[in-house]
Design a protein around this motif. Structure first.
Motif, mmCIF file in Angstrom:
data_model
loop_
_atom_site.group_PDB
_atom_site.id
_atom_site.type_symbol
_atom_site.label_atom_id
_atom_site.label_comp_id
_atom_site.label_asym_id
_atom_site.label_seq_id
_atom_site.Cartn_x
_atom_site.Cartn_y
_atom_site.Cartn_z
ATOM 1 N N ALA A 73 62.475 -23.237 36.338
ATOM 2 C CA ALA A 73 61.325 -23.046 35.444
ATOM 3 C C ALA A 73 60.793 -24.370 34.884
ATOM 4 N N ARG A 74 61.589 -25.418 34.941
ATOM 5 C CA ARG A 74 61.104 -26.737 34.507
ATOM 6 C C ARG A 74 60.073 -27.293 35.481
ATOM 7 N N TRP A 75 60.007 -26.725 36.696
ATOM 8 C CA TRP A 75 59.156 -27.276 37.753
ATOM 9 C C TRP A 75 58.159 -26.295 38.329
ATOM 10 N N VAL A 76 58.483 -25.017 38.336
ATOM 11 C CA VAL A 76 57.615 -24.024 38.980
ATOM 12 C C VAL A 76 57.516 -22.790 38.095
ATOM 13 N N ALA A 77 56.272 -22.382 37.826
ATOM 14 C CA ALA A 77 56.016 -21.196 37.004
ATOM 15 C C ALA A 77 56.000 -19.942 37.872
ATOM 16 N N ALA A 109 57.273 -31.396 27.118
ATOM 17 C CA ALA A 109 58.297 -32.082 27.909
ATOM 18 C C ALA A 109 58.293 -31.568 29.344
ATOM 19 N N ASP A 110 58.184 -30.266 29.495
ATOM 20 C CA ASP A 110 58.100 -29.613 30.798
ATOM 21 C C ASP A 110 57.572 -28.198 30.564
ATOM 22 N N ALA A 141 62.239 -23.228 44.624
ATOM 23 C CA ALA A 141 62.779 -23.953 43.464
ATOM 24 C C ALA A 141 64.108 -23.343 43.012
ATOM 25 N N LEU A 142 64.199 -22.033 43.039
ATOM 26 C CA LEU A 142 65.465 -21.374 42.676
ATOM 27 C C LEU A 142 66.581 -21.799 43.616
ATOM 28 N N ALA A 143 66.269 -21.857 44.905
ATOM 29 C CA ALA A 143 67.268 -22.281 45.882
ATOM 30 C C ALA A 143 67.649 -23.750 45.679
ATOM 31 N N GLU A 144 66.666 -24.582 45.374
ATOM 32 C CA GLU A 144 66.924 -26.012 45.205
ATOM 33 C C GLU A 144 67.678 -26.317 43.922
ATOM 34 N N TYR A 145 67.277 -25.690 42.816
ATOM 35 C CA TYR A 145 67.847 -26.040 41.520
ATOM 36 C C TYR A 145 69.007 -25.152 41.093
ATOM 37 N N GLY A 146 69.179 -24.011 41.738
ATOM 38 C CA GLY A 146 70.351 -23.184 41.501
ATOM 39 C C GLY A 146 70.314 -22.259 40.299
#
Length: 151
Positions: A77-81, A141-142, A66-71
């Motif tokens: 953190a909105r998608w993966v804990a 929200a997320d 997720a860090l690689a995808e979202y930068g």
């Protein structure tokens, strides 16, 4: 990462105990999901498990991806804990697929104590036993708005 870490291939249902993602879910959550799945099946809806219990190593891998995808950590953190905060690592969350099953559970889940927790994740459900009487709590929200994620 593999089956023992909670990775699930397509087609795994809530009845497939040979997968750790299913077998390692909290027993009360699993029981509720299976009860709901039985009711949904009467409407021609099958509950597939896109994700359930996850090992800390698998959760950390998902976070790195997720860090690689979202930068940024903030957007990831909105998608993966983190492994320390994820309800998947503790076995307290299940991601239900396909969209018809998630929609069915979103509409009927409270009857089984199953609630959608995040508006941005319509597939993510957790057990809230009081929901059968009082309905599901208001969604965040997320995950960044969930106090449990602030550890």
């Amino acid at each position: 990462m593999g089956k023992a870490d909670g990775v699930v291939p397509d087609g795994v249902t809530v009845s497939d105990d040979e997968f750790a993602a299913v077998a390692e879910l909290d027993p009360a959550l699993l029981k509720a999901v299976r009860r709901a799945a039985k009711a949904a099946a009467r409407n021609g809806v099958t509950f597939y498990v896109n994700s359930g219990w996850r090992s800390p190593a698998y959760q950390n891998q998902l976070l790195r991806e997720a860090l690689a995808e979202y930068g940024s950590e903030k957007e990831a953190a909105r998608w993966v804990a983190t492994a320390d905060t994820s309800p998947h690592v503790s076995g307290d969350a299940v991601d239900i697929g396909k969209s018809d099953a998630a929609a069915w559970l979103s509409e009927h889940g409270a009857e089984y104590g199953l609630c959608q927790i995040y508006r941005n994740e319509p597939w993510h459900f957790e057990l809230r036993p009081d929901a059968a009487d009082g309905g599901c709590p208001r969604m965040y929200a997320d995950p960044t708005h969930d106090p449990r994620m602030q550890k």
